[in-house]
Design a protein around this motif. Sequence first.
Motif, PDB file in Angstrom:
ATOM      1  N   GLY A  75      38.053  15.956  25.589  1.00 22.33           N
ATOM      2  CA  GLY A  75      38.954  15.624  26.689  1.00 22.33           C
ATOM      3  C   GLY A  75      40.417  15.753  26.298  1.00 22.33           C
ATOM      4  N   LEU A  76      40.743  15.324  25.086  1.00 19.75           N
ATOM      5  CA  LEU A  76      42.126  15.415  24.612  1.00 19.75           C
ATOM      6  C   LEU A  76      42.554  16.874  24.422  1.00 19.75           C
ATOM      7  CD1 LEU A  76      42.003  12.516  22.004  1.00 19.75           C
ATOM      8  CD2 LEU A  76      43.246  12.510  24.182  1.00 19.75           C
ATOM      9  N   ILE A  77      41.636  17.685  23.912  1.00 20.89           N
ATOM     10  CA  ILE A  77      41.940  19.112  23.718  1.00 20.89           C
ATOM     11  C   ILE A  77      42.102  19.811  25.061  1.00 20.89           C
ATOM     12  CG2 ILE A  77      41.038  21.293  22.820  1.00 20.89           C
ATOM     13  CD1 ILE A  77      39.586  19.602  20.656  1.00 20.89           C
ATOM     14  N   TRP A  78      41.221  19.478  26.001  1.00 22.59           N
ATOM     15  CA  TRP A  78      41.318  20.089  27.332  1.00 22.59           C
ATOM     16  C   TRP A  78      42.592  19.666  28.049  1.00 22.59           C
ATOM     17  CZ3 TRP A  78      35.597  18.436  28.258  1.00 22.59           C
ATOM     18  CH2 TRP A  78      34.741  19.338  27.603  1.00 22.59           C
ATOM     19  N   GLU A  79      43.039  18.430  27.796  1.00 16.48           N
ATOM     20  CA  GLU A  79      44.270  17.955  28.422  1.00 16.48           C
ATOM     21  C   GLU A  79      45.425  18.887  28.097  1.00 16.48           C
ATOM     22  OE1 GLU A  79      46.984  13.876  28.751  1.00 16.48           O
ATOM     23  OE2 GLU A  79      45.462  14.046  27.173  1.00 16.48           O
ATOM     24  N   ALA A  80      45.499  19.294  26.851  1.00 12.24           N
ATOM     25  CA  ALA A  80      46.558  20.219  26.439  1.00 12.24           C
ATOM     26  C   ALA A  80      46.390  21.565  27.132  1.00 12.24           C
ATOM     27  CB  ALA A  80      46.537  20.390  24.923  1.00 12.24           C
ATOM     28  N   GLY A  81      45.152  22.004  27.286  1.00 13.55           N
ATOM     29  CA  GLY A  81      44.893  23.283  27.947  1.00 13.55           C
ATOM     30  C   GLY A  81      45.248  23.272  29.419  1.00 13.55           C
ATOM     31  N   TYR A  82      44.920  22.175  30.099  1.00 16.04           N
ATOM     32  CA  TYR A  82      45.281  22.057  31.510  1.00 16.04           C
ATOM     33  C   TYR A  82      46.796  21.971  31.671  1.00 16.04           C
ATOM     34  CZ  TYR A  82      40.421  21.166  32.967  1.00 16.04           C
ATOM     35  OH  TYR A  82      39.078  21.284  33.240  1.00 16.04           O
ATOM     36  N   ALA A  83      47.443  21.223  30.779  1.00 18.78           N
ATOM     37  CA  ALA A  83      48.892  21.042  30.862  1.00 18.78           C
ATOM     38  C   ALA A  83      49.624  22.367  30.667  1.00 18.78           C
ATOM     39  CB  ALA A  83      49.363  20.026  29.820  1.00 18.78           C
ATOM     40  N   SER A  84      49.087  23.223  29.809  1.00 23.58           N
ATOM     41  CA  SER A  84      49.729  24.512  29.541  1.00 23.58           C
ATOM     42  C   SER A  84      49.385  25.570  30.581  1.00 23.58           C
ATOM     43  CB  SER A  84      49.295  25.030  28.162  1.00 23.58           C
ATOM     44  OG  SER A  84      47.917  25.413  28.178  1.00 23.58           O
ATOM     45  N   GLY A  85      48.412  25.274  31.435  1.00 28.90           N
ATOM     46  CA  GLY A  85      47.988  26.246  32.435  1.00 28.90           C
ATOM     47  C   GLY A  85      46.918  27.196  31.938  1.00 28.90           C
ATOM     48  N   GLU A  86      46.469  27.022  30.692  1.00 29.76           N
ATOM     49  CA  GLU A  86      45.400  27.878  30.166  1.00 29.76           C
ATOM     50  C   GLU A  86      44.064  27.572  30.831  1.00 29.76           C
ATOM     51  OE1 GLU A  86      45.454  28.740  25.738  1.00 29.76           O
ATOM     52  OE2 GLU A  86      46.779  26.991  25.803  1.00 29.76           O
ATOM     53  N   LEU A  87      43.920  26.345  31.316  1.00 35.02           N
ATOM     54  CA  LEU A  87      42.688  25.931  31.970  1.00 35.02           C
ATOM     55  C   LEU A  87      42.947  25.511  33.409  1.00 35.02           C
ATOM     56  CD1 LEU A  87      41.078  23.643  29.210  1.00 35.02           C
ATOM     57  CD2 LEU A  87      40.378  25.970  29.814  1.00 35.02           C
ATOM     58  N   ALA A  88      41.978  25.786  34.279  1.00 36.16           N
ATOM     59  CA  ALA A  88      41.972  25.281  35.656  1.00 36.16           C
ATOM     60  C   ALA A  88      40.533  24.912  35.973  1.00 36.16           C
ATOM     61  CB  ALA A  88      42.490  26.344  36.630  1.00 36.16           C
ATOM     62  N   GLY A  89      40.338  23.706  36.495  1.00 41.53           N
ATOM     63  CA  GLY A  89      38.989  23.199  36.710  1.00 41.53           C
ATOM     64  C   GLY A  89      38.259  23.917  37.836  1.00 41.53           C
ATOM     65  N   HIS A  90      37.107  24.452  37.531  1.00 40.90           N
ATOM     66  CA  HIS A  90      36.301  25.111  38.577  1.00 40.90           C
ATOM     67  C   HIS A  90      35.633  24.070  39.468  1.00 40.90           C
ATOM     68  CE1 HIS A  90      32.497  26.540  40.315  1.00 40.90           C
ATOM     69  NE2 HIS A  90      33.190  27.632  40.546  1.00 40.90           N
ATOM     70  N   VAL A  91      35.683  24.301  40.760  1.00 44.15           N
ATOM     71  CA  VAL A  91      34.864  23.559  41.718  1.00 44.15           C
ATOM     72  C   VAL A  91      34.295  24.569  42.706  1.00 44.15           C
ATOM     73  CG1 VAL A  91      36.031  21.322  41.552  1.00 44.15           C
ATOM     74  CG2 VAL A  91      36.886  23.034  43.156  1.00 44.15           C
ATOM     75  N   TYR A  92      33.072  24.312  43.167  1.00 41.64           N
ATOM     76  CA  TYR A  92      32.490  25.179  44.185  1.00 41.64           C
ATOM     77  C   TYR A  92      33.327  25.082  45.462  1.00 41.64           C
ATOM     78  CZ  TYR A  92      28.228  25.536  41.338  1.00 41.64           C
ATOM     79  OH  TYR A  92      27.327  25.790  40.341  1.00 41.64           O
ATOM     80  N   PRO A  93      33.351  26.130  46.285  1.00 44.91           N
ATOM     81  CA  PRO A  93      34.147  26.103  47.515  1.00 44.91           C
ATOM     82  C   PRO A  93      33.805  24.950  48.454  1.00 44.91           C
ATOM     83  CG  PRO A  93      33.478  28.353  47.023  1.00 44.91           C
ATOM     84  CD  PRO A  93      32.751  27.459  46.047  1.00 44.91           C
ATOM     85  N   ASP A  94      32.552  24.489  48.431  1.00 46.42           N
ATOM     86  CA  ASP A  94      32.164  23.398  49.335  1.00 46.42           C
ATOM     87  C   ASP A  94      32.571  22.021  48.800  1.00 46.42           C
ATOM     88  OD1 ASP A  94      30.334  23.420  47.246  1.00 46.42           O
ATOM     89  OD2 ASP A  94      28.624  22.932  48.483  1.00 46.42           O
ATOM     90  N   THR A  95      32.986  21.947  47.545  1.00 46.74           N
ATOM     91  CA  THR A  95      33.323  20.646  46.951  1.00 46.74           C
ATOM     92  C   THR A  95      34.550  19.999  47.593  1.00 46.74           C
ATOM     93  OG1 THR A  95      32.265  21.165  44.831  1.00 46.74           O
ATOM     94  CG2 THR A  95      33.957  19.448  44.821  1.00 46.74           C
ATOM     95  N   PRO A  96      35.707  20.694  47.676  1.00 45.50           N
ATOM     96  CA  PRO A  96      36.857  20.033  48.292  1.00 45.50           C
ATOM     97  C   PRO A  96      36.614  19.666  49.746  1.00 45.50           C
ATOM     98  CG  PRO A  96      37.439  22.238  47.478  1.00 45.50           C
ATOM     99  CD  PRO A  96      36.025  22.000  47.125  1.00 45.50           C
ATOM    100  N   GLN A 122      36.808  15.801  51.113  1.00 43.81           N
ATOM    101  CA  GLN A 122      37.715  15.455  52.207  1.00 43.81           C
ATOM    102  C   GLN A 122      36.950  14.845  53.381  1.00 43.81           C
ATOM    103  OE1 GLN A 122      40.076  18.749  53.590  1.00 43.81           O
ATOM    104  NE2 GLN A 122      41.572  17.417  54.568  1.00 43.81           N
ATOM    105  N   ARG A 123      35.778  15.396  53.686  1.00 43.90           N
ATOM    106  CA  ARG A 123      34.971  14.909  54.812  1.00 43.90           C
ATOM    107  C   ARG A 123      34.488  13.486  54.574  1.00 43.90           C
ATOM    108  NH1 ARG A 123      31.387  18.402  54.364  1.00 43.90           N
ATOM    109  NH2 ARG A 123      29.551  17.265  53.620  1.00 43.90           N
ATOM    110  N   TRP A 124      33.949  13.227  53.390  1.00 42.42           N
ATOM    111  CA  TRP A 124      33.450  11.887  53.076  1.00 42.42           C
ATOM    112  C   TRP A 124      34.592  10.882  53.022  1.00 42.42           C
ATOM    113  CZ3 TRP A 124      30.624  14.346  48.352  1.00 42.42           C
ATOM    114  CH2 TRP A 124      29.539  15.086  48.814  1.00 42.42           C
ATOM    115  N   HIS A 125      35.702  11.290  52.416  1.00 43.24           N
ATOM    116  CA  HIS A 125      36.861  10.401  52.307  1.00 43.24           C
ATOM    117  C   HIS A 125      37.360  10.015  53.693  1.00 43.24           C
ATOM    118  CE1 HIS A 125      41.148   9.366  51.509  1.00 43.24           C
ATOM    119  NE2 HIS A 125      40.646   8.833  50.412  1.00 43.24           N
ATOM    120  N   ALA A 126      37.421  10.987  54.595  1.00 39.71           N
ATOM    121  CA  ALA A 126      37.889  10.719  55.958  1.00 39.71           C
ATOM    122  C   ALA A 126      36.931   9.793  56.700  1.00 39.71           C
ATOM    123  CB  ALA A 126      38.033  12.030  56.721  1.00 39.71           C
ATOM    124  N   ALA A 127      35.648   9.831  56.310  1.00 40.67           N
ATOM    125  CA  ALA A 127      34.649   8.972  56.947  1.00 40.67           C
ATOM    126  C   ALA A 127      34.638   7.567  56.361  1.00 40.67           C
ATOM    127  CB  ALA A 127      33.258   9.596  56.811  1.00 40.67           C
ATOM    128  N   GLY A 128      35.493   7.321  55.379  1.00 40.85           N
ATOM    129  CA  GLY A 128      35.580   5.996  54.782  1.00 40.85           C
ATOM    130  C   GLY A 128      34.542   5.709  53.716  1.00 40.85           C
TER     131      GLY A 128
END
Length: 209
Positions: free
Chosen positions: A77-98, A102-108
């Motif tokens: 996690g600490l190593i990845w933190e540096a990678g995300y901060a530098s822009g070398e890493l971006a977290g993958h999520v499936y298109p349906d994830t966001p 958002q849908r569940w959050h809006a539903a409370g």
Amino acid sequence: MTPRAILLDIEGTTTSIAFVAETLFPFARKHLVEFVCANPEVSAPILAEVPGDDKVATLLGWIDEDRKATPLKTLQGLIWEAGYASGELAGHVYPDTPDALQRWHAAGIAIHIYSSGSVAAQKLLFGHSVAGDLTRFLGGYFDTTTGPKREADSYARIAAALSLPPSAILFVSDIQPEVDAARAAGLQALLIDRDGTGGDVHSLAQVLP
């Protein structure tokens, strides 16, 4: 019963297994020695929890076998933190994830994460995802410090931590033994199979649509 909270696995559920195996793990392996040498004060207490004389070699071996060991997950996690901060890493999520978050959050419905990756790594992935910062939808995070994901007691502890009856929580994972453990603890649970060959659902779009 409509759940009051959703508990999500990461690999194979919100995020491609390939991203973890082919991007995150190699990145941590490549930078592990460099990080340990450059950050002795941070690394020392973590290394103290690793057995053997050559602790770095042990950690590298754990990466190769995907060992669910808390010291390794913390260091990754600490190593990845540096990678995300530098822009070398971006977290993958499936298109349906966001969309689902958002849908569940809006539903409370409260949304939480339970992964073998450290809480710090979870926050980094969702905070620096390819879809932007998704942490605004997430209420809490659980990792191996709560307990193994294939043991019912772990899910009972999560329910207690959330001050909810187990039956009010829906767990979603792509691993059958994890789903079985959650059900044994009294949680609602769904097996997601993104290949479409089995499981209860094939995408998060099908979960509480």
